[in-house]
Write an enzyme that holds these catalytic residues in place. Structure first.
Site, PDB file in Angstrom:
ATOM      1  N   HIS A   1      43.051  34.152  53.993  1.00  0.00           N
ATOM      2  CA  HIS A   1      44.184  33.500  53.315  1.00  0.00           C
ATOM      3  C   HIS A   1      44.527  34.107  51.961  1.00  0.00           C
ATOM      4  CE1 HIS A   1      40.748  31.484  51.598  1.00  0.00           C
ATOM      5  NE2 HIS A   1      40.662  30.540  52.505  1.00  0.00           N
TER       6      HIS A   1
ATOM      7  N   HIS B   1      36.084  33.860  51.635  1.00  0.00           N
ATOM      8  CA  HIS B   1      36.961  33.055  50.781  1.00  0.00           C
ATOM      9  C   HIS B   1      36.933  33.760  49.430  1.00  0.00           C
ATOM     10  CE1 HIS B   1      38.911  29.216  49.426  1.00  0.00           C
ATOM     11  NE2 HIS B   1      38.625  29.814  48.284  1.00  0.00           N
TER      12      HIS B   1
ATOM     13  N   LYS C   1      31.035  33.286  57.642  1.00  0.00           N
ATOM     14  CA  LYS C   1      31.945  32.982  56.531  1.00  0.00           C
ATOM     15  C   LYS C   1      31.210  32.901  55.210  1.00  0.00           C
ATOM     16  CE  LYS C   1      35.858  31.524  54.596  1.00  0.00           C
ATOM     17  NZ  LYS C   1      36.676  30.354  54.854  1.00  0.00           N
TER      18      LYS C   1
ATOM     19  N   HIS D   1      40.795  25.061  60.649  1.00  0.00           N
ATOM     20  CA  HIS D   1      39.862  23.949  60.432  1.00  0.00           C
ATOM     21  C   HIS D   1      40.133  22.875  61.472  1.00  0.00           C
ATOM     22  CE1 HIS D   1      38.544  25.436  56.456  1.00  0.00           C
ATOM     23  NE2 HIS D   1      39.771  25.935  56.412  1.00  0.00           N
TER      24      HIS D   1
ATOM     25  N   ASP E   1      44.988  28.588  58.423  1.00  0.00           N
ATOM     26  CA  ASP E   1      44.242  27.730  57.499  1.00  0.00           C
ATOM     27  C   ASP E   1      44.719  26.289  57.624  1.00  0.00           C
ATOM     28  OD1 ASP E   1      42.304  27.077  55.656  1.00  0.00           O
ATOM     29  OD2 ASP E   1      43.484  27.681  53.914  1.00  0.00           O
TER      30      ASP E   1
ATOM     31  N   HIS F   1      42.159  31.670  61.497  1.00  0.00           N
ATOM     32  CA  HIS F   1      41.519  30.854  60.431  1.00  0.00           C
ATOM     33  C   HIS F   1      41.987  29.415  60.615  1.00  0.00           C
ATOM     34  CE1 HIS F   1      40.079  30.383  56.024  1.00  0.00           C
ATOM     35  NE2 HIS F   1      40.376  29.174  56.471  1.00  0.00           N
TER      36      HIS F   1
HETATM   37  C1  NCD Z   1      40.227  24.072  53.320  1.00  0.00           C
HETATM   38  C2  NCD Z   1      39.639  22.764  53.869  1.00  0.00           C
HETATM   39  O1  NCD Z   1      40.232  21.721  53.639  1.00  0.00           O
HETATM   40  O2  NCD Z   1      38.597  22.815  54.528  1.00  0.00           O
HETATM   41  N1  NCD Z   1      41.181  23.745  52.308  1.00  0.00           N
HETATM   42  C3  NCD Z   1      42.189  24.541  51.882  1.00  0.00           C
HETATM   43  O3  NCD Z   1      42.871  24.166  50.915  1.00  0.00           O
HETATM   44  N2  NCD Z   1      42.469  25.686  52.465  1.00  0.00           N
HETATM   45  C4  NCD Z   1      39.154  24.958  52.827  1.00  0.00           C
HETATM   46  C5  NCD Z   1      39.567  26.379  52.627  1.00  0.00           C
HETATM   47  O4  NCD Z   1      39.898  27.093  53.576  1.00  0.00           O
HETATM   48  O5  NCD Z   1      39.549  26.844  51.470  1.00  0.00           O
HETATM   49 ZN    ZN Z   2      40.378  27.472  55.306  1.00  0.00          ZN
END
Ligand code: NCD
Ligand code: ZN
Length: 349
Positions: free
Chosen positions: A175, A137, A100, A16, A248, A14
């Site tokens: 998460h 999520h 997702k 970003h 995450d 996971h």
């Molecule tokens: C994530 C993001 O910034 O894209 N933020 C987070 O707090 N985890 C989005 C997510 O995974 O919920």
């Molecule tokens: Zn995330």
């Protein structure tokens, strides 16, 4: 005392990576350590169709430094108008690894997410037939539900009914942050798994709120009480097969976090492996680190574990890592675990 550890090269289930200058800035921090990453599609606009997924994958690969090997495993963002045939084609062409589900409004860039889960039932049925995993999520978004209860309420109201309607669908609870979710995945079927982040193993809600507000510890789902953190740690360090690392790692510029209404996300890519070795050692579970970071994820996704290895070494001086990294004209603060870390990644072989 153990001061050296060799594990199969970890993956991040996971992650970003964003786009543009941010992508260029953060990608090396992940690719240095991790072999594969499940890439979250919550860009603006979101990455929805298989053509958009393929284009995003190409943008990631174009930014990958020549001397690094890293495979982005791509995810399509589910909307109420997603076409089942398009997903099926993307899956057959090996462009899409998972889909997702963001409840609309649940987190950063989730406005295009799903309002009514029954609207996507035909897509989910097709995914179940294909064996295409759904990543959720797991938080409800109703204004009247307390933010600390949103995960538990999601399990009751949305996830459990969905699993009863479609037991064949492979689902990853992303998460997880509560004992409720940890207990739920434990008793689930072979089709149910969960990811746990690095930071949810190390911080509870006091870290965010006691003695001053700390925006760099704010993420979604928000960290909960200590009893929940302990339940997550117990599950992660137990070696349980259907739970694995999803950092995450979610970079935001400091200028967006340090605001009256700051955004959610913690940037953990640079020091995650040092943090995890610390946590697993503290719990007497270094023998299970590899299962969590390198074995359980590929098994659930039906992929081979890495054919590379990672050497970790424990030194007697704290590991040095930057407080922040530069991203274009901005800075991104790196997760501060609040303790010195002594394990470092020595090399990836
Ligand atoms: C994530 C993001 O910034 O894209 N933020 C987070 O707090 N985890 C989005 C997510 O995974 O919920
Ligand atoms: Zn995330």
């Amino acid at each position: 005392m153990t001061d050296r550890l060799t594990i199969k090269r970890p993956d991040d289930w996971h992650l970003h990576l964003r786009d543009g200058a941010m992508l260029a800035a953060v990608l090396p921090d992940t690719a240095r350590h991790f072999g594969r990453g499940i890439i979250m599609p919550n860009l603006v606009p979101p990455v929805v169709t298989s053509a958009e997924v393929a284009a995003y994958r190409d943008r990631i690969l174009a930014q990958l430094p020549q001397d690094m090997n890293f495979t982005p495993l791509m995810v399509a963002y589910l909307t109420e108008t997603t076409e089942p045939d398009d997903l099926a084609k993307g899956f057959a062409d090996r462009i899409i690894t998972a889909v997702k589900l963001y409840p609309a409004g649940a987190t950063t860039n989730s406005a295009s997410g799903v309002r009514d889960i029954m609207k996507v039932q035909p897509v989910l049925e097709r995914m179940a037939e294909l064996g295409l995993p759904l990543l959720v999520h797991g938080e409800v978004t109703d204004a009247e539900i307390d933010i600390f209860d949103r995960e538990a309420v999601f399990i009751d109201r949305v996830l459990d009914p969905l699993r009863q309607r479609l037991p064949e669908l492979k689902i990853v609870m992303e998460h997880i942050t509560t004992k409720t979710a940890a207990d739920y995945v434990k008793v689930g079927s072979e089709n149910l798994a969960a990811t746990i982040t690095t930071h949810h193993l190390m911080i509870n809600r006091n870290h965010i709120l006691a003695g001053g507000i700390r925006p760099h510890y704010y993420c979604l789902p928000v960290a909960k009480r200590e009893e929940h953190r302990l339940a997550l740690r117990q599950l992660a360090t137990s070696g349980f097969e259907r739970v694995f690392l999803g950092t995450d790692s979610a970079p935001h510029p400091d200028s967006a976090k340090l605001q009256p209404c700051g955004c959610a996300g913690i940037y953990t890519a640079p020091n995650t492996m040092s943090c995890l070795a610390h946590v697993f050692e503290e719990d007497g579970a270094l023998a299970h680190l590899e299962a969590f970071t390198s074995l359980n994820g590929p098994r659930f996704y039906g992929l081979p574990a890495s054919d590379q290895t990672m050497d970790l070494v424990k030194g007697d001086q704290p590991v040095a890592y930057p407080d922040a990294i530069a991203a274009g004209d901005e800075t991104v603060t790196v997760f501060d675990p609040g303790v010195d870390l002594f394990w470092r990644v020595d090399k990836v072989n």
